[in-house]
Design an enzyme around this catalytic site. Sequence first.
Site, short mmCIF file in Angstrom:
data_model
loop_
_atom_site.label_atom_id
_atom_site.label_comp_id
_atom_site.label_asym_id
_atom_site.label_seq_id
_atom_site.Cartn_x
_atom_site.Cartn_y
_atom_site.Cartn_z
N GLN A 100 11.83 -51.48 -80.27
CA GLN A 100 13.09 -51.83 -80.93
C GLN A 100 12.96 -51.55 -82.42
O GLN A 100 11.83 -51.41 -82.92
CB GLN A 100 13.42 -53.32 -80.69
CG GLN A 100 14.72 -53.50 -79.95
CD GLN A 100 15.12 -54.93 -79.69
OE1 GLN A 100 14.40 -55.87 -80.00
NE2 GLN A 100 16.29 -55.09 -79.10
N ASP A 154 23.03 -51.11 -77.86
CA ASP A 154 23.10 -50.70 -76.47
C ASP A 154 24.22 -49.70 -76.12
O ASP A 154 23.97 -48.63 -75.62
CB ASP A 154 23.26 -51.92 -75.57
CG ASP A 154 22.17 -52.96 -75.82
OD1 ASP A 154 21.47 -52.88 -76.84
OD2 ASP A 154 22.02 -53.86 -74.98
N ARG A 188 31.00 -56.48 -72.82
CA ARG A 188 29.66 -55.96 -72.54
C ARG A 188 29.72 -54.47 -72.14
O ARG A 188 30.77 -53.92 -71.89
CB ARG A 188 29.02 -56.78 -71.40
CG ARG A 188 28.71 -58.22 -71.80
CD ARG A 188 27.46 -58.33 -72.65
NE ARG A 188 26.29 -57.81 -71.96
CZ ARG A 188 25.10 -57.66 -72.56
NH1 ARG A 188 24.93 -57.96 -73.82
NH2 ARG A 188 24.08 -57.19 -71.87
N GLU A 386 26.95 -64.14 -81.85
CA GLU A 386 26.10 -62.95 -81.86
C GLU A 386 26.72 -61.84 -82.73
O GLU A 386 26.02 -61.14 -83.45
CB GLU A 386 25.94 -62.45 -80.40
CG GLU A 386 25.11 -61.20 -80.27
CD GLU A 386 24.83 -60.82 -78.81
OE1 GLU A 386 25.41 -61.47 -77.90
OE2 GLU A 386 24.04 -59.90 -78.57
C1 DGY Z 1 20.36 -56.79 -72.94
O1 DGY Z 1 19.76 -57.33 -72.04
O2 DGY Z 1 21.58 -56.63 -72.97
C2 DGY Z 1 19.61 -56.31 -74.10
O3 DGY Z 1 20.43 -55.85 -75.12
C3 DGY Z 1 18.56 -55.29 -73.74
O4 DGY Z 1 17.64 -55.32 -74.76
#
Ligand code: DGY
Length: 421
Positions: A100, A154, A188, A386
């Site tokens: 990371q 991500d 997500r 977050e």
């Molecule tokens: C997740 O699990 O979504 C994380 O971002 C992976 O590191």
Amino acid sequence: MTLMQKAIDILSQNDRGGYTIPTKGLYPYQWNWDSAFVALGIATYDMDRAWSEITTLIEGQWPDGMIPSIIFRSDDPDYFPGPSRWGKTLGDIPSTGISQPPVLATVVRKLTADNPARRAEVFDALYAWHKWWHDARTVDGIVATVHPWETGRDNCPEWNIGLEAMEIAPDLAPYTRMDNKHSNPKFRPSQEQYDKFLTIVQFGEHVGWDQRRLTDEGPFLMADPNIHFVLLRADKDLLAMAKSVGKSQEILDQIAAWIAKGEAASDTIWNRDLGAFTARDMRSGAFSNGFSNCSALCFYADTGTAEQRAKTRDNMTRIAVCVDHMLPSWDPEAPEFEPQRYWCGPLWPQMNYMTALGLSEQGEFDMAARVQGDLCRAIEKSGFWECFNPITGEGCVSNQFSWTAAVWLSWHHETKLEGAA
Ligand code: DGY
């Protein structure tokens, strides 16, 4: 209760004994760059505990020097992909097989300014990790990445070109996502993205986590402004630490060579058409097509020409009128912008931290104050989420989040550790 006290409470609730999870539910393990930011926050009230955040992370280091993105000290059935899906990894503690963004050396330099013994204690581990990046991930002179999860961003639209160029493995082992149980699926990554993320994991396991093979033969290979700028900055901090703890000339020369390589590589990710630093597919050479919240990290890394910095500033000025809260993770004028979906728009506390610090160090005080102040307003309005919707300041994905609490503390404690703002 004050926000400082709330922030401290969140960090204690997320404490798992020597290390801190990002948040209960969605992220039940130790994450690499999360812990680095967490250490900055805890250092404002308990330096010994902050230090254990760093040493527990280093405990997960592999023999080849890599410090993985997640350290699995248990097997939590509520998280996927957990240790069994990553297979036989190479460290003493089960982990992921990717890394990371390496913010750790920068944090260690700050926290050990008056503690040379601690600095010396972790120097070799940090050096080995940086060497790993330069040896295992360098492609055409730039440190690249093999997985969007490795970048920490991500599902940023930056990765679309690399993901579109790869296929989902026809033999992808079936799986059940757990992330969508803990947060709104609308925030997500998509299912197709997840299938591709898991395809890369399957490939890594297939090559026994041989990192050079993962880089050279893996399904995905892109240069990332986040990893590039964070590593370049961290290499500079590593060099300063090497000098202060009396390391050999050979080590000083090696780090200086990494820095020279990194400075030259900034041009590799300069997207002329856009006038911005962007991700780049290292197989096709194609650039991604949007200004992200990593584009401005050239200030944090103290790199780029005067023209590149001026164009970066122009992009920020343009974006600043589109949103109420700087700095969105994706350009609000780009088609893929979604203000609430993970890395497609929300602002991120740790990114605002690095961006504000870099701008301030480079004398860009007004924009630094805007980037810092906008995050603080979002936290005051919504709490320690977050990430945040850059238009409304509403919180997204997960609440009671460790790095948000940590950034708040590092900006608000009485004896400021920061040079920024
Ligand atoms: C997740 O699990 O979504 C994380 O971002 C992976 O590191």
